[in-house]
Design an enzyme around this catalytic site. Sequence first.
Site, short mmCIF file in Angstrom:
data_model
loop_
_atom_site.label_atom_id
_atom_site.label_comp_id
_atom_site.label_asym_id
_atom_site.label_seq_id
_atom_site.Cartn_x
_atom_site.Cartn_y
_atom_site.Cartn_z
N GLU A 217 -9.96 -1.93 4.65
CA GLU A 217 -10.73 -1.90 6.36
C GLU A 217 -11.46 -2.86 6.43
OE1 GLU A 217 -9.26 -0.63 8.53
OE2 GLU A 217 -8.14 1.71 7.81
N ASP B 22 0.74 -1.26 0.06
CA ASP B 22 -0.33 0.01 -0.18
C ASP B 22 0.65 1.11 0.18
OD1 ASP B 22 0.80 -0.22 2.49
OD2 ASP B 22 -1.36 -0.41 3.73
N ASN C 212 -7.94 -3.36 14.56
CA ASN C 212 -9.15 -3.51 13.15
C ASN C 212 -9.48 -4.13 12.64
OD1 ASN C 212 -8.26 -2.36 11.59
ND2 ASN C 212 -9.87 -0.27 11.30
N HIS D 292 -7.27 -4.89 10.28
CA HIS D 292 -7.02 -5.29 8.54
C HIS D 292 -6.25 -5.48 8.14
CE1 HIS D 292 -5.32 -0.94 9.79
NE2 HIS D 292 -4.30 -1.87 9.24
O1 F6P Z 1 2.52 -2.61 12.23
P1 F6P Z 1 1.83 -1.52 12.56
O2 F6P Z 1 2.19 -0.60 12.63
O3 F6P Z 1 0.91 -2.35 13.83
O4 F6P Z 1 0.59 -1.51 11.76
C1 F6P Z 1 -0.61 -3.17 11.16
C2 F6P Z 1 -0.50 -2.80 9.86
O5 F6P Z 1 -1.06 -1.03 9.50
C3 F6P Z 1 -0.65 -0.71 8.33
O6 F6P Z 1 0.48 -0.26 9.08
C4 F6P Z 1 -1.10 -0.16 7.89
O7 F6P Z 1 -2.26 0.69 8.96
C5 F6P Z 1 -0.51 -1.90 7.81
O8 F6P Z 1 0.45 -1.13 6.26
C6 F6P Z 1 0.44 -2.50 9.07
O9 F6P Z 1 0.86 -4.16 8.73
#
Ligand code: F6P
Length: 243
Positions: free
Chosen positions: A143, A67, A136, A138
């Site tokens: 989402e 992304d 959540n 994702h």
């Molecule tokens: O590793 P983090 O910062 O907890 O984020 C979890 C997921 O959320 C994202 O940062 C997107 O918000 C993804 O790229 C990542 O895999």
Amino acid sequence: MKVIRTTNHQEMSKIAANIILDRIKSSSHITLGLATGGTPIQTYAYLAEDYLENQTSYQHVVTFNLDEYIGLPKDDPNSYHYYMHQHLFSKVNIPRDQTFIPNGLTEDLAAECETYEQKIQQYNGIDLQLLGLGKNGHIGFNEPGTPFDQHTHIVSLTRSTIQANARFFGTVEEVPKQAITMGIGSIMESKEILLLVSGKEKNQALNKLLHGRIDEQFPASILNNHENVTIIADEDAIMNTDI
Ligand SMILES: O=P(O)(O)OC[C@H]1O[C@](O)(CO)[C@@H](O)[C@@H]1O
């Protein structure tokens, strides 16, 4: 899904890096799907360390990132272009024209999504997809409520994701409200998936993934239907889950 339980974040990252290195070394051509966020930073650090020590070659590696934010220039320290350059691409010998990240600055975002998806197909899909897990549920920036069969598309980020990612920005207001993300359909077409889960704040999400039902309101739940998923989770994330 196979679950590897680790004592801490370091061990989780080391095991993930070793799996990635194993796949890189045992193939003459490999396409990796890469994630950003806080979770894989130490994994990338181990890959960089390995390159310094062993010069494992990335000449035959192609990468597609999950992304990118819409509206951030590539040289913005919060863009995922910058992140990947900083944590991995500048540290190993991967040819820059073999690294792909969605362009969140193009005027025609719909065409960008289509082209990105076609490019993944041109390389015969993703061999190994690295994923983090949002609180959540994702994966990528898909989402809750994202259709399971969707491919690369534009998303509006939820309040929860914006708040979670505000730690990388100065204020919540600075976090972009939209992003381009590979879809759940794109992710599920990967041949192998490695999901990293670390920290207490992911505890509930991991529990739901392992014991909840498959539901578009919890995007990661679809991974239960993939035949080659390995979850590497640290003790804090696993705490109180029934593994
Ligand atoms: O590793 P983090 O910062 O907890 O984020 C979890 C997921 O959320 C994202 O940062 C997107 O918000 C993804 O790229 C990542 O895999």
